[in-house]
Design an enzyme around this catalytic site. Sequence first.
Site, PDB file in Angstrom:
ATOM      1  N   LYS A   1      10.917 -13.121 -21.834  1.00  0.00           N
ATOM      2  CA  LYS A   1      11.326 -11.788 -21.375  1.00  0.00           C
ATOM      3  C   LYS A   1      12.101 -11.078 -22.493  1.00  0.00           C
ATOM      4  O   LYS A   1      11.899  -9.896 -22.735  1.00  0.00           O
ATOM      5  CB  LYS A   1      12.193 -11.855 -20.109  1.00  0.00           C
ATOM      6  CG  LYS A   1      11.478 -12.201 -18.834  1.00  0.00           C
ATOM      7  CD  LYS A   1      10.565 -11.112 -18.276  1.00  0.00           C
ATOM      8  CE  LYS A   1       9.167 -11.205 -18.760  1.00  0.00           C
ATOM      9  NZ  LYS A   1       8.255 -12.132 -18.202  1.00  0.00           N
TER      10      LYS A   1
ATOM     11  N   ASN B   1       0.536  -0.517   6.003  1.00  0.00           N
ATOM     12  CA  ASN B   1       1.044  -1.254   4.852  1.00  0.00           C
ATOM     13  C   ASN B   1       1.691  -2.515   5.403  1.00  0.00           C
ATOM     14  O   ASN B   1       2.471  -2.431   6.349  1.00  0.00           O
ATOM     15  CB  ASN B   1       2.085  -0.407   4.106  1.00  0.00           C
ATOM     16  CG  ASN B   1       2.795  -1.192   3.030  1.00  0.00           C
ATOM     17  OD1 ASN B   1       2.225  -2.092   2.429  1.00  0.00           O
ATOM     18  ND2 ASN B   1       4.048  -0.854   2.771  1.00  0.00           N
ATOM     19  N   GLY B   2       1.368  -3.673   4.844  1.00  0.00           N
ATOM     20  CA  GLY B   2       1.993  -4.911   5.316  1.00  0.00           C
ATOM     21  C   GLY B   2       0.944  -5.926   5.739  1.00  0.00           C
ATOM     22  O   GLY B   2      -0.226  -5.806   5.392  1.00  0.00           O
TER      23      GLY B   2
ATOM     24  N   CYS C   1       0.852  -1.197   0.000  1.00  0.00           N
ATOM     25  CA  CYS C   1       0.000   0.000   0.000  1.00  0.00           C
ATOM     26  C   CYS C   1       0.880   1.236   0.000  1.00  0.00           C
ATOM     27  O   CYS C   1       2.066   1.175   0.262  1.00  0.00           O
ATOM     28  CB  CYS C   1      -0.876  -0.001   1.237  1.00  0.00           C
ATOM     29  SG  CYS C   1      -1.805  -1.526   1.422  1.00  0.00           S
TER      30      CYS C   1
ATOM     31  N   ARG D   1       1.598   2.204  -6.055  1.00  0.00           N
ATOM     32  CA  ARG D   1       1.815   1.151  -5.048  1.00  0.00           C
ATOM     33  C   ARG D   1       0.550   0.346  -4.758  1.00  0.00           C
ATOM     34  O   ARG D   1       0.599  -0.674  -4.078  1.00  0.00           O
ATOM     35  CB  ARG D   1       2.287   1.778  -3.725  1.00  0.00           C
ATOM     36  CG  ARG D   1       3.660   2.381  -3.788  1.00  0.00           C
ATOM     37  CD  ARG D   1       4.021   2.978  -2.455  1.00  0.00           C
ATOM     38  NE  ARG D   1       4.239   1.968  -1.448  1.00  0.00           N
ATOM     39  CZ  ARG D   1       5.395   1.431  -1.144  1.00  0.00           C
ATOM     40  NH1 ARG D   1       6.477   1.817  -1.793  1.00  0.00           N
ATOM     41  NH2 ARG D   1       5.500   0.529  -0.204  1.00  0.00           N
TER      42      ARG D   1
ATOM     43  N   LYS E   1      -0.926  -4.892 -20.209  1.00  0.00           N
ATOM     44  CA  LYS E   1      -0.638  -5.519 -18.920  1.00  0.00           C
ATOM     45  C   LYS E   1      -1.660  -6.603 -18.616  1.00  0.00           C
ATOM     46  O   LYS E   1      -1.335  -7.667 -18.123  1.00  0.00           O
ATOM     47  CB  LYS E   1      -0.648  -4.450 -17.815  1.00  0.00           C
ATOM     48  CG  LYS E   1      -0.346  -4.993 -16.432  1.00  0.00           C
ATOM     49  CD  LYS E   1       1.084  -5.489 -16.335  1.00  0.00           C
ATOM     50  CE  LYS E   1       1.422  -6.188 -15.048  1.00  0.00           C
ATOM     51  NZ  LYS E   1       2.581  -7.066 -15.177  1.00  0.00           N
TER      52      LYS E   1
ATOM     53  N   GLU F   1       9.654 -10.051 -25.389  1.00  0.00           N
ATOM     54  CA  GLU F   1       8.721  -8.950 -25.154  1.00  0.00           C
ATOM     55  C   GLU F   1       9.408  -7.639 -24.806  1.00  0.00           C
ATOM     56  O   GLU F   1       8.880  -6.583 -25.115  1.00  0.00           O
ATOM     57  CB  GLU F   1       7.628  -9.319 -24.142  1.00  0.00           C
ATOM     58  CG  GLU F   1       8.052  -9.849 -22.835  1.00  0.00           C
ATOM     59  CD  GLU F   1       6.863 -10.255 -21.938  1.00  0.00           C
ATOM     60  OE1 GLU F   1       5.699 -10.025 -22.287  1.00  0.00           O
ATOM     61  OE2 GLU F   1       7.134 -10.796 -20.853  1.00  0.00           O
TER      62      GLU F   1
ATOM     63  N   GLU G   1      10.800 -18.860 -19.886  1.00  0.00           N
ATOM     64  CA  GLU G   1      10.521 -17.529 -19.325  1.00  0.00           C
ATOM     65  C   GLU G   1      11.629 -16.549 -19.723  1.00  0.00           C
ATOM     66  O   GLU G   1      11.354 -15.387 -20.051  1.00  0.00           O
ATOM     67  CB  GLU G   1      10.380 -17.631 -17.795  1.00  0.00           C
ATOM     68  CG  GLU G   1      10.250 -16.316 -17.059  1.00  0.00           C
ATOM     69  CD  GLU G   1       9.030 -15.466 -17.432  1.00  0.00           C
ATOM     70  OE1 GLU G   1       8.176 -15.926 -18.199  1.00  0.00           O
ATOM     71  OE2 GLU G   1       8.971 -14.318 -16.956  1.00  0.00           O
TER      72      GLU G   1
ATOM     73  N   TRP H   1      -3.611  -1.776  -1.525  1.00  0.00           N
ATOM     74  CA  TRP H   1      -3.495  -2.984  -2.361  1.00  0.00           C
ATOM     75  C   TRP H   1      -3.931  -4.114  -1.444  1.00  0.00           C
ATOM     76  O   TRP H   1      -3.202  -4.509  -0.546  1.00  0.00           O
ATOM     77  CB  TRP H   1      -2.055  -3.151  -2.831  1.00  0.00           C
ATOM     78  CG  TRP H   1      -1.828  -4.328  -3.718  1.00  0.00           C
ATOM     79  CD1 TRP H   1      -1.214  -5.491  -3.407  1.00  0.00           C
ATOM     80  CD2 TRP H   1      -2.184  -4.425  -5.100  1.00  0.00           C
ATOM     81  NE1 TRP H   1      -1.178  -6.308  -4.501  1.00  0.00           N
ATOM     82  CE2 TRP H   1      -1.759  -5.691  -5.550  1.00  0.00           C
ATOM     83  CE3 TRP H   1      -2.825  -3.578  -6.001  1.00  0.00           C
ATOM     84  CZ2 TRP H   1      -1.951  -6.119  -6.857  1.00  0.00           C
ATOM     85  CZ3 TRP H   1      -3.013  -4.006  -7.298  1.00  0.00           C
ATOM     86  CH2 TRP H   1      -2.576  -5.259  -7.712  1.00  0.00           C
TER      87      TRP H   1
ATOM     88  N   HIS I   1      16.786 -33.352 -31.269  1.00  0.00           N
ATOM     89  CA  HIS I   1      15.642 -33.741 -32.107  1.00  0.00           C
ATOM     90  C   HIS I   1      15.275 -32.643 -33.104  1.00  0.00           C
ATOM     91  O   HIS I   1      14.214 -32.707 -33.719  1.00  0.00           O
ATOM     92  CB  HIS I   1      14.442 -34.079 -31.219  1.00  0.00           C
ATOM     93  CG  HIS I   1      14.697 -35.245 -30.309  1.00  0.00           C
ATOM     94  ND1 HIS I   1      14.770 -36.550 -30.757  1.00  0.00           N
ATOM     95  CD2 HIS I   1      14.966 -35.294 -28.977  1.00  0.00           C
ATOM     96  CE1 HIS I   1      15.039 -37.350 -29.739  1.00  0.00           C
ATOM     97  NE2 HIS I   1      15.169 -36.605 -28.650  1.00  0.00           N
TER      98      HIS I   1
HETATM   99  O1  M6R Z   1      -2.329 -11.276 -15.367  1.00  0.00           O
HETATM  100  P1  M6R Z   1      -1.943 -12.661 -15.799  1.00  0.00           P
HETATM  101  O2  M6R Z   1      -0.907 -13.271 -14.906  1.00  0.00           O
HETATM  102  O3  M6R Z   1      -3.123 -13.552 -15.984  1.00  0.00           O
HETATM  103  O4  M6R Z   1      -1.274 -12.474 -17.219  1.00  0.00           O
HETATM  104  C1  M6R Z   1      -0.848 -13.582 -17.936  1.00  0.00           C
HETATM  105  C2  M6R Z   1      -0.014 -13.182 -19.112  1.00  0.00           C
HETATM  106  O5  M6R Z   1      -0.743 -12.336 -19.961  1.00  0.00           O
HETATM  107  C3  M6R Z   1       1.287 -12.465 -18.688  1.00  0.00           C
HETATM  108  O6  M6R Z   1       2.055 -13.267 -17.850  1.00  0.00           O
HETATM  109  C4  M6R Z   1       2.089 -12.082 -19.923  1.00  0.00           C
HETATM  110  O7  M6R Z   1       2.588 -13.234 -20.547  1.00  0.00           O
HETATM  111  C5  M6R Z   1       3.220 -11.119 -19.605  1.00  0.00           C
HETATM  112  N1  M6R Z   1       3.421 -10.258 -20.728  1.00  0.00           N
HETATM  113  C6  M6R Z   1       4.507 -11.822 -19.306  1.00  0.00           C
HETATM  114  O8  M6R Z   1       5.555 -10.947 -19.077  1.00  0.00           O
END
Ligand code: M6R
Length: 623
Positions: free
Chosen positions: A496, A109-110, A2, A35, A618, A499, A492, A83, A515
């Site tokens: 990263k 907060n916490g 928060c 936050r 997002k 993207e 992953e 939050w 393979h």
């Molecule tokens: O909010 P969510 O965790 O459901 O989102 C899932 C994916 O859309 C999210 O992880 C996406 O792949 C990100 N861009 C990864 O960095």
Amino acid sequence: MCGIVGYVGRPGAPGAAAGGGAAVALEGLRRLEYRGYDSAGIAVVSEGAVAVRKRAGKLANLVELLDADPLPAAHTAIGHTRWATHGGPTDANAHPHVDGTGRVAVIHNGIVENFAALRAELRESGVEFTSETDTEVVAHLLGAQLERTGDLTEAMRAVCLRLEGAFTLLAVHADAPGVIVGARRNSPLVVGLGEGANYLGSDVAAFIAHTREALELGQDQVVTITPDAVDVVGFDGAPAQGRRFHVDWDASAAEKGGFPSFMAKEIHDQPQAIADTLLGRTDAGGRLQLDEMKISEAELRAVDKIVVIACGTAAYAGQVAKYAIEHWCRIPVEVELAHEFRYRDPVVSERTLVVAISQSGETMDTIMAVRHAREQGAKVLAICNTNGSTIPRESDAALYTHAGPEIAVASTKAFLAQITACYLLGLYLAQLRGNKFADEVADVLAQLHEVPGQVRQVLDGLEQVREIARYMADTRSVLFLGRHVGYPVAMEGALKLKELAYIHAEGFAAGELKHGPIALVEPGQPVFVVVPSPRGRDSLHSKVVSNIQEVRARGARTLVIAEQGDTEVEPYADVVIRIPRTSTLLSPLLAVVPLQVFACELATAKGLDVDQPRNLAKSVTVE
Ligand code: M6R
């Protein structure tokens, strides 16, 4: 996570803000909204009373309320943007919270870990609660202490000694205009030093518009601010001092804690995200206790299959979890991309536990999969970072990650918090179903509690990775290899890089190389390899070392993530990136960190916006 702001000013003093307490608090909340933003509130002390306004939803809702029903003029104010952790995002759960008399108001907060026991005790003494929060417990305890001592600082000190967990608290009292008392344990609190005015904030963004002189409080300290004084004592009552510093960031850097981007800050925040997700999960006897797990023990004992549904990074967290849950609980675990799940007529029944993982809780593909699973009779447990969002609301139970808001579009700290939460789930099931003895569960939990410190160690040693990333800014393709839990880590790492840096990247299971994918390797091709511990299963480590040799023999440039002391990789690695020793199952929490930093640094070197990469959102709220 928060946001907290406090202000006391002497009217007419050079540093006193125009507009009065409520306006200063509101301005601080605007800067802290990153936050947390599921509800907000302000309390002021005016004419021998405390007045509170609070509202669920974004700050704009509070502004609307204040326009319709303004707070009285005051020079003492505290403000909070929330939050949610305990209790959904409602008006009643929004902060500030007051005691039964309404004369003391608190923001927090916490997480107060022992709030359930304290709440029960207060209930027995006749206290009536108006919210579901852990914070309200503090308001009532403070009220009771104030009746005894009449001194807000002393009352705060006494209350803090009764609290377990992590907390930053600010409190005001109707009889003490011009005074705010703050306290902190395992959660940040900074004092802003003005002229005839002083401030408190969860970070300097709260008061950067008014002063750049600040004081950082130490662990377990109580601070009392008035317009002209700042006094610090330890929880034990001994006089103490904070660390004074000058803030030379501008307002936007202040929100990012001085980091160049939210992404860099969120990577840095990962130890806290893991620690907070682990907080409050055991009872007094050290037994794992998942209070939010509202599926009955009988139903959980009867589970014969787990299906994880998620997308993107959250799905990789599920893939990591599969190894641990199958190993600990002997329950088969399938991991399915949420958008594929309902279109293939999945076999689920009332004995299937579906685990939906989502940072936002609003990913439409995952929501639709949750609905489908429930229609088929499965029980759904949400692992989610956003209290009150659709996925936990529509699920049978929710286990919240406490990573705080993730602002950068690409997920980092949520990933580590999701793995942590999945591990808590796995250990809980193993405990419940008798797959593990109590001491075995406690042993893994103890290892998990060491991870935040180990992640910090990794973060502190990544200068070499940053240099390599800058040097590789023109690279067109990078491959990532891993095996066992290292495989989802490799994927992953590749995601990263795609993207953030818009570079072609692929994550492969190292055993799959021969393979087909090995055809991609040509001289100079950078290949990251996530190496399992040599102390784990022998064959796994030596197989991955062979894989490194195979790509190196074809000219690849090998960047190897290996645990400290693993010398076997050295002859075949162009670069060795070290991570601390931990068990194989916990190693993804460490191994992914250099890959996140690599992608973030490389994208920054290319001049890209790492917080808002092109074409991405997002929260993906369409199917
Ligand atoms: O909010 P969510 O965790 O459901 O989102 C899932 C994916 O859309 C999210 O992880 C996406 O792949 C990100 N861009 C990864 O960095």
